[in-house]
Design an enzyme around this catalytic site. Structure first.
Site, PDB file in Angstrom:
ATOM      1  N   GLU A  50      51.729  46.343  36.099  1.00 18.32           N
ATOM      2  CA  GLU A  50      50.336  46.689  35.794  1.00 18.32           C
ATOM      3  C   GLU A  50      50.307  48.138  35.307  1.00 18.32           C
ATOM      4  OE1 GLU A  50      47.239  45.376  38.410  1.00 18.32           O
ATOM      5  OE2 GLU A  50      45.966  47.077  37.880  1.00 18.32           O
TER       6      GLU A  50
ATOM      7  N   HIS B  23      43.059  45.574  48.318  1.00 16.89           N
ATOM      8  CA  HIS B  23      44.058  46.613  48.638  1.00 16.89           C
ATOM      9  C   HIS B  23      43.939  46.940  50.120  1.00 16.89           C
ATOM     10  CE1 HIS B  23      45.702  50.911  47.546  1.00 16.89           C
ATOM     11  NE2 HIS B  23      46.424  50.295  48.458  1.00 16.89           N
TER      12      HIS B  23
ATOM     13  N   ASN C 166      38.695  43.165  41.715  1.00 17.96           N
ATOM     14  CA  ASN C 166      39.046  43.885  42.941  1.00 17.96           C
ATOM     15  C   ASN C 166      37.789  44.033  43.815  1.00 17.96           C
ATOM     16  OD1 ASN C 166      39.313  46.147  44.716  1.00 17.96           O
ATOM     17  ND2 ASN C 166      41.195  46.688  43.668  1.00 17.96           N
TER      18      ASN C 166
ATOM     19  N   HIS D  62      35.515  47.443  47.156  1.00 16.82           N
ATOM     20  CA  HIS D  62      34.315  48.244  47.388  1.00 16.82           C
ATOM     21  C   HIS D  62      33.147  47.450  47.966  1.00 16.82           C
ATOM     22  CE1 HIS D  62      36.443  51.642  46.190  1.00 16.82           C
ATOM     23  NE2 HIS D  62      36.756  51.122  45.016  1.00 16.82           N
TER      24      HIS D  62
ATOM     25  N   ARG E  48      44.867  49.279  52.540  1.00 13.44           N
ATOM     26  CA  ARG E  48      45.438  50.630  52.610  1.00 13.44           C
ATOM     27  C   ARG E  48      45.925  50.946  54.014  1.00 13.44           C
ATOM     28  NH1 ARG E  48      44.744  55.042  49.269  1.00 13.44           N
ATOM     29  NH2 ARG E  48      43.958  54.529  47.220  1.00 13.44           N
TER      30      ARG E  48
ATOM     31  N   HIS F 192      42.463  50.018  36.167  1.00 13.18           N
ATOM     32  CA  HIS F 192      41.970  51.301  36.675  1.00 13.18           C
ATOM     33  C   HIS F 192      40.959  51.931  35.731  1.00 13.18           C
ATOM     34  CE1 HIS F 192      41.592  54.763  39.185  1.00 13.18           C
ATOM     35  NE2 HIS F 192      42.291  54.103  40.090  1.00 13.18           N
ATOM     36  N   GLY F 193      39.737  52.024  36.234  1.00  9.46           N
ATOM     37  CA  GLY F 193      38.689  52.744  35.512  1.00  9.46           C
ATOM     38  C   GLY F 193      38.043  51.971  34.374  1.00  9.46           C
TER      39      GLY F 193
ATOM     40  N   GLU G 140      47.206  44.062  47.075  1.00 11.90           N
ATOM     41  CA  GLU G 140      47.661  45.369  46.606  1.00 11.90           C
ATOM     42  C   GLU G 140      48.124  46.146  47.829  1.00 11.90           C
ATOM     43  OE1 GLU G 140      44.772  47.108  43.910  1.00 11.90           O
ATOM     44  OE2 GLU G 140      45.593  49.084  44.382  1.00 11.90           O
TER      45      GLU G 140
ATOM     46  N   ARG H 220      27.947  51.373  56.728  1.00  6.40           N
ATOM     47  CA  ARG H 220      26.957  51.215  57.784  1.00  6.40           C
ATOM     48  C   ARG H 220      27.538  50.535  59.036  1.00  6.40           C
ATOM     49  NH1 ARG H 220      21.337  51.689  56.384  1.00  6.40           N
ATOM     50  NH2 ARG H 220      20.966  50.783  58.420  1.00  6.40           N
TER      51      ARG H 220
ATOM     52  N   ARG I  85      40.643  52.061  54.869  1.00  4.96           N
ATOM     53  CA  ARG I  85      39.336  52.677  54.579  1.00  4.96           C
ATOM     54  C   ARG I  85      38.317  51.677  54.030  1.00  4.96           C
ATOM     55  NH1 ARG I  85      40.954  56.439  49.484  1.00  4.96           N
ATOM     56  NH2 ARG I  85      42.426  57.230  51.017  1.00  4.96           N
ATOM     57  N   HIS I  86      38.792  50.589  53.422  1.00  2.92           N
ATOM     58  CA  HIS I  86      37.832  49.563  52.987  1.00  2.92           C
ATOM     59  C   HIS I  86      38.256  48.199  53.536  1.00  2.92           C
ATOM     60  CE1 HIS I  86      40.742  49.732  49.717  1.00  2.92           C
ATOM     61  NE2 HIS I  86      40.161  50.743  49.107  1.00  2.92           N
TER      62      HIS I  86
ATOM     63  N   THR J  77      41.112  57.417  45.085  1.00  5.17           N
ATOM     64  CA  THR J  77      41.582  56.121  44.587  1.00  5.17           C
ATOM     65  C   THR J  77      43.012  56.319  44.084  1.00  5.17           C
ATOM     66  OG1 THR J  77      41.127  54.319  43.028  1.00  5.17           O
ATOM     67  CG2 THR J  77      40.559  56.534  42.295  1.00  5.17           C
ATOM     68  N   THR J  78      43.685  55.222  43.715  1.00  7.51           N
ATOM     69  CA  THR J  78      45.074  55.320  43.263  1.00  7.51           C
ATOM     70  C   THR J  78      45.145  56.179  41.993  1.00  7.51           C
ATOM     71  OG1 THR J  78      45.159  53.038  44.011  1.00  7.51           O
ATOM     72  CG2 THR J  78      47.142  53.906  42.979  1.00  7.51           C
TER      73      THR J  78
END
Ligand code: PXP
Length: 254
Positions: A158, A50, A14, A17, A52, A201-202, A77, A25, A56-57, A107-108
């Site tokens: 998933e 993803h 993924n 990030h 969104r 996740h995680g 996603e 920046r 946001r990213h 996060t989700t």
């Protein structure tokens, strides 16, 4: 002894990030597309982005750029909305993973309420299938979710393994073991009903090893840890080390 179902396990990286860093920046680097290409060269089987609702990213031009220039498999996603379906129809990713989305979450946070959202999910999944896009639902490993998964005829589910990864940090591993067995049993049920089991996740090196020991899980999707670890080790080496963890996990006795 393991049973003789020895599925391969694939890695989806993924890259959200990479865009988080760029947006911090308001620059035009680092490039999510370049990260996706390097991930592919380093052994990733697919990449996930993803898009969104609040962008946001990953943003719309990232998705277009990746969809039209990335030579590998893109897993989009997305939330179950008309806006996202329209985008999926245009770019036709390899697969779509439908997730719950809340503006205020970092996060989700959990899997989809597939029962409460059945009527919203059905036309979206039917349409994705019609245009040849593989469908995944991001769900918690609760048996109550299974009937809806069967009814919606999804290709993959998933499993949200965020709880498992949090419990791994606790000294007493009792609750971790309970959650691990829950995921294992749930994966077996998915597998025996023809739904491919994924998890995400995680995950980090250690939890990747453990979850890869579940034979029926065929794909892991990992983001934050890989991007964070890349600061110290580089994206290519981090992906290689994650793949090593997956292979070690796969060879463990269940
Ligand atoms: N899979 C899904 C469906 C997700 O929503 C996320 C988080 O965006 C991940 C996997 C990756 O989680 P993490 O970034 O914690 O590795």
């Amino acid at each position: 002894m393991k049973n003789n179902i020895k599925n391969n396990i694939r890695l989806g990286v993924n890259i959200d990030h990479v865009a988080t860093l760029r947006n911090a920046r308001k620059e035009n680097f680092p490039s999510p597309l370049n990260a996706a290409s390097l991930a592919l060269e380093s052994g990733a089987d697919s990449i996930t982005a993803h898009l969104r609702e609040d962008r946001r990213h990953i943003n719309d031009s990232d998705i277009k750029e990746i969809a039209y220039n990335f030579p590998g498999k893109l897993n989009l996603e997305m939330a179950a909305t008309d806006e996202m379906l329209e985008i999926a129809e245009k770019i036709k990713p390899f697969s779509c993973c439908i997730v719950p989305e809340k503006r205020e979450e970092i996060t989700t946070e959990g899997g989809l309420d597939v029962i409460g959202n059945h009527n919203k999910l059905k036309p979206i999944i039917d349409r994705l299938r019609e245009i040849g896009v593989r469908t995944t639902l991001f769900i918690d490993p609760e048996d109550i979710n299974l009937d809806v998964c069967y009814d919606l005829k999804i290709d993959c589910a998933e499993i949200h393994c965020g709880t498992l990864c949090r419990l791994y940090e606790e000294e007493d591993k009792k609750d971790f073991d309970i959650e691990f067995n829950k995921i294992k049993n749930f994966s077996k049920k998915l597998f025996s009903n023809g739904i491919e089991a994924h998890a995400g996740h995680g995950l980090n090196y250690e939890t990747t090893k453990l979850i890869s020991s579940i034979n029926e899980i065929e794909e892991l999707n990992i983001g934050f840890f890989i991007i964070a670890e890349s600061i110290f080790n580089g994206l290519d080496k981090t992906i290689l080390t994650i793949k090593e963890s997956m292979n070690i996990g796969r060879s463990l006795e269940e």
